[in-house]
Scaffold this active site. Sequence first.
Site: not given
Length: 222
Positions: A86, A194, A196
Amino acid sequence: MRAAVIVFPGSNCDRDMKVALEQAGADVHMVWHKDADLPEGVDLVAVPGGFSFGDYLRCGAIAAQSPICQAVVRHAEAGGYVLGVCNGFQVLTETGLLPGALMRNSGLKFVSKTIDLKVETENSAFTIGYRAGGALRIPVAHHDGNYVADASLAARLVDEDRVAFRYSAPLNGSVDNIAGVLSENRRVLGMMPHPERAIDALHGGTDGQAMFRALVEATVAA
């Protein structure tokens, strides 16, 4: 595997990144943007999402001038792994480690939802845990995720198998629905979604786990 997570004023996914890497077995160090050097023996540098310096001037442009980014560039040029997610992707384009640019979403609105992502290549330490052509469910949260590249660059990325991920459907105006790109040596990945945020079933999915496990395995094998 030793990993460094860079923290800028405005980072908000740094701890998420730390948790994802630690869950995969990495030894993680948080590094402040004003530091001039990375910890000794770092294999992977992760540049997390957020709004570094409030996205003033241009997303990632101020962060790219921080002292630590010079160390990140040196790390990449020496063959180290770098992952930018990002805002981190934006920073990597601003440092010149990745080609192209991230601009305002074509719809001029912040996009925050879980989307379908297509894996375009297995040929990298980041994507070897997936199957080319496979589909992932990964969250996105960005206002400036529109990947811009001229026709020549877009064609070169395809020819060199450097498109890592594509959105399964148009999302933000990105050329050819590109969601993630690799460097020429395939050791730097920038992506807007994302991974994560997709490591725990309680948070909605675990499709991001394979990326972090593969990274740890690649550095240990090396």
